[in-house]
Write an enzyme that holds these catalytic residues in place. Structure first.
Site, PDB file in Angstrom:
ATOM      1  N   SER A 225      18.076  91.669 -67.187  1.00  0.00           N
ATOM      2  CA  SER A 225      19.160  90.701 -67.378  1.00  0.00           C
ATOM      3  C   SER A 225      18.569  89.391 -67.865  1.00  0.00           C
ATOM      4  CB  SER A 225      19.901  90.508 -66.050  1.00  0.00           C
ATOM      5  OG  SER A 225      20.590  89.280 -66.058  1.00  0.00           O
TER       6      SER A 225
ATOM      7  N   HIS B 263      24.025  94.360 -67.435  1.00  0.00           N
ATOM      8  CA  HIS B 263      22.685  94.705 -66.958  1.00  0.00           C
ATOM      9  C   HIS B 263      22.586  94.594 -65.439  1.00  0.00           C
ATOM     10  CE1 HIS B 263      20.762  93.980 -71.149  1.00  0.00           C
ATOM     11  NE2 HIS B 263      21.167  95.228 -70.992  1.00  0.00           N
TER      12      HIS B 263
ATOM     13  N   ASN C   1      19.943  86.428 -68.566  1.00  0.00           N
ATOM     14  CA  ASN C   1      20.336  85.177 -67.899  1.00  0.00           C
ATOM     15  C   ASN C   1      19.723  85.071 -66.504  1.00  0.00           C
ATOM     16  OD1 ASN C   1      22.674  85.355 -65.726  1.00  0.00           O
ATOM     17  ND2 ASN C   1      22.944  87.045 -67.162  1.00  0.00           N
TER      18      ASN C   1
ATOM     19  N   CYS D 216      30.280  86.343 -64.301  1.00  0.00           N
ATOM     20  CA  CYS D 216      30.964  85.439 -65.231  1.00  0.00           C
ATOM     21  C   CYS D 216      32.218  86.156 -65.746  1.00  0.00           C
ATOM     22  CB  CYS D 216      30.038  85.125 -66.406  1.00  0.00           C
ATOM     23  SG  CYS D 216      29.582  86.638 -67.283  1.00  0.00           S
TER      24      CYS D 216
ATOM     25  N   GLU E 105      22.018  91.924 -77.199  1.00  0.00           N
ATOM     26  CA  GLU E 105      22.876  90.893 -77.813  1.00  0.00           C
ATOM     27  C   GLU E 105      22.290  90.424 -79.146  1.00  0.00           C
ATOM     28  OE1 GLU E 105      24.009  87.459 -75.396  1.00  0.00           O
ATOM     29  OE2 GLU E 105      24.382  86.345 -77.243  1.00  0.00           O
TER      30      GLU E 105
ATOM     31  N   CYS F   4      31.690  90.494 -74.909  1.00  0.00           N
ATOM     32  CA  CYS F   4      32.229  89.248 -74.364  1.00  0.00           C
ATOM     33  C   CYS F   4      32.789  88.392 -75.502  1.00  0.00           C
ATOM     34  CB  CYS F   4      31.130  88.473 -73.634  1.00  0.00           C
ATOM     35  SG  CYS F   4      31.722  86.859 -73.073  1.00  0.00           S
TER      36      CYS F   4
HETATM   37  S1  SF4 Z   1      28.243  85.340 -72.972  1.00  0.00           S
HETATM   38 FE1  SF4 Z   1      27.360  86.736 -71.441  1.00  0.00          FE
HETATM   39  S2  SF4 Z   1      26.847  85.441 -69.689  1.00  0.00           S
HETATM   40 FE2  SF4 Z   1      28.241  84.260 -70.997  1.00  0.00          FE
HETATM   41  S3  SF4 Z   1      30.328  84.623 -70.243  1.00  0.00           S
HETATM   42 FE3  SF4 Z   1      29.936  86.156 -71.808  1.00  0.00          FE
HETATM   43  S4  SF4 Z   1      29.090  87.942 -70.728  1.00  0.00           S
HETATM   44 FE4  SF4 Z   1      28.936  86.176 -69.352  1.00  0.00          FE
END
Ligand code: SF4
Length: 316
Positions: free
Chosen positions: A228, A46, A230, A17, A131, A101
């Site tokens: 991970s 991860h 997700n 992503c 997170e 992110c």
């Molecule tokens: S929140 Fe996590 S999964 Fe979503 S775009 Fe950001 S890094 Fe990627």
């Protein structure tokens, strides 16, 4: 010997992503700007393959800031960090770059805004995931309460049932989260939250593609790491959408060929932190055993890109 035929459905989107892409770029740019070693607090994303690759280029991965010398740069991972971490780095006069992110930072800002308005926060997330630790650590202890399931909502001990807001981890299952949100809204009708939830575009899109793939594939592999979030959600979403065999694999060597005996259709996707090179490795392993026909299952197109921090864009 002739190989048996296999239709291989490939999910799109899958894999990296924009947040993961940016975080890896940050480490690579830091290494080229400041030279090795560059310290990274927690796995930048991860995935062992990604981490090993960056380690070979001169990154040193640590779990806590006190493992870093003060005269080398340190990078915070894409998952985000509690406020105490940059504060400690500043107190030790360290050069640090935050690779959180931007979609996680957005949740941090949301939580702070609710706190400033006098609301207590309920976070929907997984206990102990970096997170969740990072988002909860944006506010003083007791200001963010964690729930993982609808059952947790029933036992939640809040300060004032009329002064609440919720935020979520970005990488949760969309469907499971909707159930927790519904439980919160039933017990606390005044609770405020984001328009939908804070699950990011990448998580949502990858889950949608898996659902579409599950309708056709007899079995499904998700390329991703066991830590991970997700990636693990993609396995659950696939299984729940009716795929009889949905498994997480880190590499082609993890594939349990005996369990796949007799299949004629297979779905492959990858979590947001899994590089495409590992997807190709898995596809090649299938090509070695089957006469493969690839079909792309595309449910969305992505063109999101995040800028790296200014300090890395400036010339030395
Ligand atoms: S929140 Fe996590 S999964 Fe979503 S775009 Fe950001 S890094 Fe990627």
């Amino acid at each position: 010997m002739t190989k048996p035929p296999l239709t291989l459905y490939l999910a799109a989107p899958r894999g990296f992503c924009a947040g993961v892409d940016r975080a890896i770029k940050i480490v690579e740019m830091a290494l080229s700007k400041w030279g090795a070693p560059v310290y990274v607090r927690h796995e930048i994303v991860h995935n062992e393959y990604v981490v090993d690759d960056l380690r070979a280029k001169g990154a040193v991965f640590v779990e806590e800031l006190d493992e870093c010398p003060t005269d080398r740069p340190v990078i915070f991972s894409a998952h985000g960090v509690p406020k105490s971490v940059p504060a400690e780095a500043a107190a030790r006069q360290m050069l640090y770059v935050d690779a959180t992110c931007p979609l996680v930072s957005k949740v941090h800002i949301e939580a702070e805004r609710h706190h400033e308005n006098g609301l207590q926060i309920v976070m929907i997330g997984h206990a102990g995931h970096p997170e969740t630790v990072g988002t909860m650590g944006q506010l003083p202890d007791g200001e963010v309460l964690l729930v993982e399931t609808p059952a947790d909502v029933a036992t939640l001990d809040v300060r004032d049932a009329t002064r609440l807001a919720f935020v979520t981890q970005t990488t949760l299952s969309v469907d499971d989260t909707a159930e927790v949100v519904a439980a919160l809204q039933t017990r606390f009708p005044a609770i405020v939250g984001p328009h939908k939830e804070d699950i990011c575009y990448a998580t949502t899109n990858r889950q949608e593609a898996v659902k579409a793939m599950a309708e056709r594939a007899e079995a499904m592999l998700v390329v991703g790491a066991p830590n991970s979030s997700n990636s693990k959600r993609l396995v659950e979403v696939g299984a729940r959408a009716g795929c009889a065999y949905a498994q997480l694999v880190q590499r082609a060597t993890d594939i349990d060929w005996r369990a796949l005996d007799g299949i004629r259709s297979m779905g492959i996707t990858a979590g947001a932190s899994a590089p495409e090179v590992l997807v190709n490795e898995v596809i090649d392993a299938f090509r070695a055993r089957y006469e493969v026909t690839v079909e792309i299952i595309e449910t969305a197109q992505e063109n999101v890109e995040f800028k790296v921090p200014r300090v890395l864009r400036e010339r030395v």
